[in-house]
Design an enzyme around this catalytic site. Structure first.
Site, PDB file in Angstrom:
ATOM      1  N   ILE A   1      -1.733  -7.409  14.522  1.00 25.40           N
ATOM      2  CA  ILE A   1      -0.667  -6.979  15.108  1.00 25.40           C
ATOM      3  C   ILE A   1      -1.399  -6.281  16.701  1.00 25.40           C
ATOM      4  O   ILE A   1      -1.429  -6.677  18.053  1.00 25.40           O
ATOM      5  CB  ILE A   1       0.470  -6.644  14.639  1.00 25.40           C
ATOM      6  CG1 ILE A   1       0.663  -7.799  13.903  1.00 25.40           C
ATOM      7  CG2 ILE A   1       1.791  -6.350  15.519  1.00 25.40           C
ATOM      8  CD1 ILE A   1       1.550  -6.427  12.316  1.00 25.40           C
TER       9      ILE A   1
ATOM     10  N   PRO B   1      -2.574 -11.729  10.763  1.00 25.11           N
ATOM     11  CA  PRO B   1      -3.134 -10.954  12.225  1.00 25.11           C
ATOM     12  C   PRO B   1      -3.358 -10.092  12.397  1.00 25.11           C
ATOM     13  O   PRO B   1      -2.442  -9.394  11.592  1.00 25.11           O
ATOM     14  CB  PRO B   1      -1.528 -11.686  12.820  1.00 25.11           C
ATOM     15  CG  PRO B   1      -0.437 -12.254  11.970  1.00 25.11           C
ATOM     16  CD  PRO B   1      -1.684 -12.134  10.328  1.00 25.11           C
TER      17      PRO B   1
ATOM     18  N   ASN C   1       1.062  -0.938   0.100  1.00 24.87           N
ATOM     19  CA  ASN C   1      -0.199  -0.094  -0.056  1.00 24.87           C
ATOM     20  C   ASN C   1       0.757   1.689  -0.067  1.00 24.87           C
ATOM     21  O   ASN C   1       2.354   0.908   0.323  1.00 24.87           O
ATOM     22  CB  ASN C   1      -0.872   0.241   1.301  1.00 24.87           C
ATOM     23  CG  ASN C   1      -0.305  -0.224   2.687  1.00 24.87           C
ATOM     24  OD1 ASN C   1       0.542   0.831   2.716  1.00 24.87           O
ATOM     25  ND2 ASN C   1      -0.465  -1.278   2.953  1.00 24.87           N
TER      26      ASN C   1
HETATM   27  N1  CTP Z   1      -3.255  -2.990  12.813  1.00 24.92           N
HETATM   28  C1  CTP Z   1      -2.164  -4.184  12.325  1.00 24.92           C
HETATM   29  N2  CTP Z   1      -2.225  -4.739  12.190  1.00 24.92           N
HETATM   30  C2  CTP Z   1      -3.375  -5.692  10.740  1.00 24.92           C
HETATM   31  C3  CTP Z   1      -4.666  -4.250  11.026  1.00 24.92           C
HETATM   32  C4  CTP Z   1      -4.236  -3.501  11.788  1.00 24.92           C
HETATM   33  O1  CTP Z   1      -2.026  -3.884  13.408  1.00 24.92           O
HETATM   34  N3  CTP Z   1      -3.061  -7.016  10.840  1.00 24.92           N
HETATM   35  C5  CTP Z   1      -3.331  -1.704  13.260  1.00 24.92           C
HETATM   36  C6  CTP Z   1      -2.573  -0.751  12.675  1.00 24.92           C
HETATM   37  O2  CTP Z   1      -1.512  -0.418  12.320  1.00 24.92           O
HETATM   38  C7  CTP Z   1      -3.459   0.502  12.985  1.00 24.92           C
HETATM   39  C8  CTP Z   1      -4.481  -0.205  13.289  1.00 24.92           C
HETATM   40  O3  CTP Z   1      -4.310  -1.586  13.792  1.00 24.92           O
HETATM   41  O4  CTP Z   1      -2.818   0.987  14.136  1.00 24.92           O
HETATM   42  C9  CTP Z   1      -5.467  -0.030  13.099  1.00 24.92           C
HETATM   43  O5  CTP Z   1      -5.341  -0.219  10.945  1.00 24.92           O
HETATM   44  P1  CTP Z   1      -6.573  -0.288   9.553  1.00 24.92           P
HETATM   45  O6  CTP Z   1      -5.785  -0.331   8.656  1.00 24.92           O
HETATM   46  O7  CTP Z   1      -6.850   1.151  10.391  1.00 24.92           O
HETATM   47  O8  CTP Z   1      -7.692  -0.736  10.191  1.00 24.92           O
HETATM   48  P2  CTP Z   1      -8.113  -2.537  10.283  1.00 24.92           P
HETATM   49  O9  CTP Z   1      -8.337  -3.039  11.372  1.00 24.92           O
HETATM   50  O10 CTP Z   1      -7.587  -3.004   9.354  1.00 24.92           O
HETATM   51  O11 CTP Z   1      -9.644  -2.578  10.206  1.00 24.92           O
HETATM   52  P3  CTP Z   1     -10.397  -1.051   8.623  1.00 24.92           P
HETATM   53  O12 CTP Z   1      -8.918  -2.874   6.892  1.00 24.92           O
HETATM   54  O13 CTP Z   1     -11.507  -2.151   8.455  1.00 24.92           O
HETATM   55  O14 CTP Z   1     -10.332  -0.420   8.116  1.00 24.92           O
END
Ligand code: CTP
Length: 404
Positions: A316, A314, A217
């Site tokens: 994190i 996962p 991304n």
């Molecule tokens: N995050 C994480 N591990 C993942 C996905 C997200 O640690 N596999 C953490 C990101 O670093 C951030 C927060 O969760 O601090 C939210 O990430 P975001 O990408 O905005 O949200 P998602 O949980 O992936 O939800 P969505 O994609 O539905 O917005």
């Protein structure tokens, strides 16, 4: 180009030069300090003037250079008092072995050492940037003098190691101008996270499809790297787990490079229980190809496009928040709309005390950002600013929320 860090705005610095080939770096240092917002008064020893002229330093600092305590331009004839009362700090760069020896002994036989001794110790810090041959640096007398200067309240910046002007390689190089300027900026930051361990994820992840392609991304990692720097400046011991980005590691930050979400997870989880703060800024890929093709996937001439099974990565942040002993967890929410609403949803879903919302498309790769802090108490916007300023604000907000 990114805006210079104005971390020295309003500060007045006395920059002292003692004798050493590293004086050539001091010319650039004056510029760096000026770019960071400081006013600079240069003071040179006689030996320094053998390496670089006062004319150069005057032109770059915009002020006459002082080099003698008998300078008739000072109306009260007390340059050493005037200089050290006006200064927010005295930075001696380069600090030669001989100059450090003088500081250790409290000698005051020329203007620069005189004003160091005359400074009010509690109001005007003294920072020394050693610059000398590696044998001189390692000499027991030099090490003894450095230890004494530190015991008497001085702060030593560096030295660095590497190629030396004499052709030898080792410890003793003066830090580069940008490094010294960053050190000085850090020196003035309030130590709100002193003694705390802070773990940060940053950047995108890369989920391989085959040996040459993958899913990733547009995250640049800049916000996470800025938070790592701000936390370190605030006195924290910082570990930065970084996805594939080419940003320089902030000074004194331990960096662990990873590529995939799984690798990021595996690097973070064992460290997390020993941390006081975890900040998840990484834009972690939610899915990865279920299987990795061993070789590059080729077109087969049929115009059929390949299709991929995806597996979920996962989470994190949620995994750290579930640990029985967990750090204070801060998540980021990169959204394309309804930032505060989605941020609050993530606060609850991931069970963390603070989520920082921002508009992904408006910030990815840019040097500035606008944040909204979402916690149990409500939402609060932090207006648009450069990412380092935002990071410093966020560090203050986190420090305020930590259990005492
Ligand atoms: N995050 C994480 N591990 C993942 C996905 C997200 O640690 N596999 C953490 C990101 O670093 C951030 C927060 O969760 O601090 C939210 O990430 P975001 O990408 O905005 O949200 P998602 O949980 O992936 O939800 P969505 O994609 O539905 O917005």
């Amino acid at each position: 180009m990114s805006k210079p860090d104005e971390g020295l705005a309003g500060r007045h610095i006395v920059l002292g030069l003692s004798g050493g080939i590293a004086c050539y770096k001091s010319a650039e240092l004056v510029r760096e300090l000026g770019r960071a917002g400081a006013t600079v008064q240069v003071v040179m020893t006689e030996a320094a003037q053998a390496f670089i002229t006062p004319v150069t330093m005057q032109a770059l600092s915009g002020r006459p250079v002082l080099s003698s305590q008998w300078d008739a331009r000072e109306p009260n004839s007390m340059a050493h008092i005037n200089l050290s009362r006006e200064a927010d700090a005295i930075l001696v760069a380069p600090a030669s072995a001989d100059f450090i020896a003088k500081i250790a002994q409290g000698r005051a036989d020329e203007l620069l050492s005189l004003l160091c001794v005359a400074r009010p110790i509690d109001k005007c810090p003294l920072l020394l940037a050693p610059a000398m041959n590696r044998e001189m640096w390692l000499h027991p007398a030099t090490q003894r003098n450095v230890a004494q200067a530190v015991a008497d309240g001085a702060t030593v910046l560096g030295p660095g190691e590497g190629d030396q002007a004499c052709g030898e390689i080792g410890d003793g190089r003066m830090l580069e101008a940008t490094e010294l300027c960053d050190e000085l900026i850090a020196f003035f930051q309030p130590k709100l996270l002193a003694g705390q361990r802070v773990l940060i994820t940053a950047g995108p992840t890369f989920e391989a499809i085959d040996p040459v392609r993958g899913i990733t991304n547009l995250s640049s990692g800049k916000m996470g790297f800025a938070i790592a720097r701000a936390a370190q400046e605030a006195g924290a011991e910082v570990t930065l787990v970084a996805g594939p980005v080419h940003l320089p590691t902030p000074r004194h930050v331990r960096r662990i490079d990873v590529r995939s979400a799984q690798q990021m997870h595996d690097a973070v989880l064992p460290l997390a229980p020993s941390q006081q703060v975890f900040v998840a800024t990484a834009a972690v890929a939610d899915w990865r190809p279920a299987s990795l093709a061993e070789h590059k996937i080729k077109k087969d001439g049929t115009h059929r496009v390949p299709s991929f099974e995806l597996s979920e990565n996962p989470d994190i942040l949620a995994a750290v928040a579930r640990l029985p002993v967990r750090p204070y967890c801060v998540g980021f929410a990169a959204e394309s709309q309804d930032v505060a609403h989605h941020a609050r949803e993530k606060l609850l879903r991931k069970n963390v005390p603070l989520i920082v919302g921002n508009l992904g498309p408006a910030t990815f790769g840019r040097d500035d950002n606008t944040l909204v802090l979402v916690d149990a108490a409500g939402d609060r916007e932090i207006p648009t600013a450069d990412k380092l300023s935002l990071a410093r604000t966020l560090v203050r907000e986190i420090a305020d929320r930590l259990p005492t």
